[in-house]
Design a protein around this motif. Structure first.
Motif, mmCIF file in Angstrom:
data_model
loop_
_atom_site.group_PDB
_atom_site.id
_atom_site.type_symbol
_atom_site.label_atom_id
_atom_site.label_comp_id
_atom_site.label_asym_id
_atom_site.label_seq_id
_atom_site.Cartn_x
_atom_site.Cartn_y
_atom_site.Cartn_z
ATOM 1 N N PHE A 15 -38.971 25.284 -2.054
ATOM 2 C CA PHE A 15 -38.405 24.019 -1.579
ATOM 3 C C PHE A 15 -39.333 22.822 -1.811
ATOM 4 O O PHE A 15 -39.085 21.743 -1.279
ATOM 5 C CB PHE A 15 -38.077 24.104 -0.085
ATOM 6 C CG PHE A 15 -36.865 24.945 0.232
ATOM 7 C CD1 PHE A 15 -35.664 24.732 -0.417
ATOM 8 C CD2 PHE A 15 -36.933 25.941 1.192
ATOM 9 C CE1 PHE A 15 -34.546 25.489 -0.128
ATOM 10 C CE2 PHE A 15 -35.822 26.711 1.491
ATOM 11 C CZ PHE A 15 -34.629 26.488 0.827
ATOM 12 N N TYR A 16 -40.381 23.001 -2.564
ATOM 13 C CA TYR A 16 -41.387 21.951 -2.736
ATOM 14 C C TYR A 16 -40.757 20.642 -3.225
ATOM 15 O O TYR A 16 -40.950 19.582 -2.619
ATOM 16 C CB TYR A 16 -42.471 22.419 -3.715
ATOM 17 C CG TYR A 16 -43.532 21.389 -3.993
ATOM 18 C CD1 TYR A 16 -44.646 21.265 -3.167
ATOM 19 C CD2 TYR A 16 -43.420 20.510 -5.078
ATOM 20 C CE1 TYR A 16 -45.623 20.307 -3.417
ATOM 21 C CE2 TYR A 16 -44.381 19.551 -5.329
ATOM 22 C CZ TYR A 16 -45.479 19.453 -4.495
ATOM 23 O OH TYR A 16 -46.435 18.504 -4.726
ATOM 24 N N CYS A 42 -36.056 23.375 8.343
ATOM 25 C CA CYS A 42 -36.303 24.815 8.485
ATOM 26 C C CYS A 42 -35.971 25.504 7.161
ATOM 27 O O CYS A 42 -35.135 25.009 6.400
ATOM 28 C CB CYS A 42 -35.441 25.403 9.601
ATOM 29 S SG CYS A 42 -35.642 24.601 11.210
ATOM 30 N N PRO A 43 -36.564 26.666 6.883
ATOM 31 C CA PRO A 43 -36.319 27.329 5.600
ATOM 32 C C PRO A 43 -34.954 27.995 5.485
ATOM 33 O O PRO A 43 -34.466 28.199 4.385
ATOM 34 C CB PRO A 43 -37.444 28.368 5.516
ATOM 35 C CG PRO A 43 -37.840 28.618 6.924
ATOM 36 C CD PRO A 43 -37.637 27.319 7.655
ATOM 37 N N THR A 44 -34.323 28.368 6.604
ATOM 38 C CA THR A 44 -33.051 29.082 6.539
ATOM 39 C C THR A 44 -32.053 28.505 7.524
ATOM 40 O O THR A 44 -32.408 27.871 8.524
ATOM 41 C CB THR A 44 -33.213 30.578 6.853
ATOM 42 O OG1 THR A 44 -33.619 30.724 8.222
ATOM 43 C CG2 THR A 44 -34.224 31.240 5.930
ATOM 44 N N ARG A 45 -30.796 28.766 7.225
ATOM 45 C CA ARG A 45 -29.711 28.310 8.105
ATOM 46 C C ARG A 45 -29.842 28.916 9.493
ATOM 47 O O ARG A 45 -29.648 28.241 10.503
ATOM 48 C CB ARG A 45 -28.365 28.696 7.481
ATOM 49 C CG ARG A 45 -27.169 28.424 8.366
ATOM 50 C CD ARG A 45 -25.936 29.088 7.798
ATOM 51 N NE ARG A 45 -24.823 28.992 8.751
ATOM 52 C CZ ARG A 45 -23.727 29.715 8.656
ATOM 53 N NH1 ARG A 45 -23.584 30.581 7.669
ATOM 54 N NH2 ARG A 45 -22.756 29.576 9.546
ATOM 55 N N ARG A 70 -43.391 29.139 4.620
ATOM 56 C CA ARG A 70 -42.252 29.885 4.071
ATOM 57 C C ARG A 70 -41.414 29.003 3.150
ATOM 58 O O ARG A 70 -40.882 29.474 2.139
ATOM 59 C CB ARG A 70 -41.355 30.397 5.205
ATOM 60 C CG ARG A 70 -41.965 31.483 6.068
ATOM 61 C CD ARG A 70 -42.128 32.793 5.304
ATOM 62 N NE ARG A 70 -43.452 32.911 4.705
ATOM 63 C CZ ARG A 70 -43.830 33.877 3.910
ATOM 64 N NH1 ARG A 70 -42.999 34.831 3.558
ATOM 65 N NH2 ARG A 70 -45.038 33.910 3.419
ATOM 66 N N MET A 71 -41.299 27.729 3.501
ATOM 67 C CA MET A 71 -40.508 26.830 2.656
ATOM 68 C C MET A 71 -41.140 26.660 1.285
ATOM 69 O O MET A 71 -40.444 26.580 0.271
ATOM 70 C CB MET A 71 -40.311 25.486 3.351
ATOM 71 C CG MET A 71 -39.236 25.551 4.436
ATOM 72 S SD MET A 71 -38.632 23.953 4.981
ATOM 73 C CE MET A 71 -39.817 23.613 6.261
#
Length: 437
Positions: free
Chosen positions: A155-156, A70-73, A149-150
């Motif tokens: 985050f690539y 996931c992109p965020t905590r 979003r990632m």
């Protein structure tokens, strides 16, 4: 097919009907087909891929079998909680969250005791992999949630390195709210010939969008006017954190109490802000896109674009905060000429003619200085309020239990009684410090 025990658990959780994305994707997910699904946050995608993860799990195999990024905590924690609920009918299933912003060594300790499902953010998962804190060779299911979003968040490279650790023979599921070209190009590097699942124009039927051409100097006053329609939940997007703070000050001067969410906030403050908004203790949340990315915020009545975004994909994500789970929603857009070239705008009189009415929240929140580490459960707090203080159950809202603290939403008529009562009475045979929020 979904097992009988799984169906019974879903009914106990209140899932009576499938959402559109679940209806279109679940048959393929249960057959372990690689899919790329276009679905807004709040459309039920976590349950869709979660059911696939749970259905194919081997409970007696104590090793990581699924990895969800996931992109965020915040989103990782919400996805982990959903998976725990979906798996609660199976004995001894362990779901472990691996995110930044949390102590590292306790995660290492937990990994040594094995887990069936890992949910995390790319940076922290990669660190555990590089330090060989868990064996990825047993992972047979890989999920990217909010994949677009990632990529936007940079985050690539981390995702590329993580994927290199995983077995090539695995089940892949990618969920995204938009299909930008960069995302589609990236997917082709990971999996060949995936099945594409799209829910076309799902939101458009339920959202009323209004566009107003305004001057920069008008926008704060027009925001107050727009909020005069007494929306119960409002999310306002600004492009900068300075604009968020300035607008919050202006609204407070006009007897409106907003929450603010942007990148300057510490993690614990971001967490508390989201809890207070989700449990309806505050009606207005002002946020930047950076802070709001990848958050599973409940459906709101109004999305107000104080500043128009620069990209169409960002606009899609913003308006996806409303008209969820079958509800209708409204979007108000303040357009300066450099942001949007439109031939038709709504008449500004629609906003100017409103009289200010204060938006009253339904609940207020109590902070309890005890949480999971203190063996405190939601049932303990509920019992202390209902049986102990004779507060009606329907007047108690969302209860959030964190490692070292808890939050409970109380309907306003019973708030003072709950505050004073918990200060002077025990919860689970212990006194806890109680604070207002």
């Amino acid at each position: 097919d979904i097992s009988k025990e799984n169906r019974s658990n879903l009914q106990s959780l209140g899932y009576e009907f499938m959402t559109k994305i679940q209806e279109k994707s679940l048959p393929h997910i249960l057959q372990k087909k690689d899919i790329v699904a276009k679905a807004q946050t709040g459309s039920g995608k976590s349950v869709a891929f979660g059911l696939g993860v749970i259905q194919n799990l081997q409970p007696n195999k104590f090793a990581p079998q699924s990895l969800i990024l996931c992109p965020t905590r915040e989103l990782a924690m919400q996805v982990a909680n959903t998976l725990k609920e979906l798996a609660r009918f199976i004995h001894n299933i362990k779901v472990l969250t691996l995110t930044g912003g949390m102590p590292y060594h306790p995660q290492v300790h937990s990994l040594k005791h094995k887990a069936h499902i890992l949910v995390g953010t790319p940076g922290r998962v990669l660190k555990h992999l590089q330090e060989e804190n868990f064996d990825p060779s047993t992972i047979d299911t890989f999920v990217l949630d909010e994949a677009d979003r990632m990529l936007d968040m940079g985050f690539y490279e981390d995702m590329e390195k993580i994927i290199a650790f995983l077995p090539t023979n695995r089940h892949n599921m990618f969920f995204s709210a938009t299909y930008p070209e960069s995302f589609l190009d990236y997917i082709q590097t990971i999996v060949q010939d995936p099945l594409f699942v799209k829910i076309e124009d799902e939101k458009d039927l339920d959202i009323v969008e209004e566009f107003y051409q305004v001057n920069k100097e008008q926008k704060q006053n027009l925001t107050v006017k727009a909020l005069s329609n007494r929306y119960k939940t409002v999310m306002i997007f600004c492009n900068t954190k300075i604009q968020c703070d300035d607008l919050a000050d202006y609204l407070e001067d006009h007897q409106l109490q907003p929450l603010v969410l942007h990148s300057d906030l510490e993690q614990k403050d971001r967490e508390e802000t989201l809890i207070l908004f989700a449990n309806k203790s505050y009606s207005i949340l002002i946020a930047t896109d950076v802070a709001a990315r990848g958050l599973d915020i409940p459906s709101v009545d109004l999305v107000l674009n104080f500043d128009m975004p620069h990209e169409s994909e960002t606009y899609t994500h913003r308006i996806g905060r409303t008209a969820r789970a079958g509800k209708s929603g409204k979007v108000i857009n303040f357009c300066e000429s450099q942001y949007l070239d439109r031939t038709k705008y709504d008449q500004i009189d629609k906003l100017l003619n409103n009289d200010l009415k204060i938006i009253e929240p339904e609940f207020s929140t109590l902070y309890i200085n005890g949480g999971k580490k203190d063996k405190l459960r939601a049932g303990d707090i509920l019992g202390a309020l209902t049986a102990g203080l004779d507060i009606p159950k329907q007047s108690i809202g969302k209860i959030d239990i964190l490692p070292r603290c808890s939050y409970v939403a109380i309907a306003l008529p019973y708030y003072e009684k709950a505050y004073e009562g918990l200060q002077n009475n025990k919860i689970k045979n212990r006194f806890f410090k109680i604070y207002t929020r």
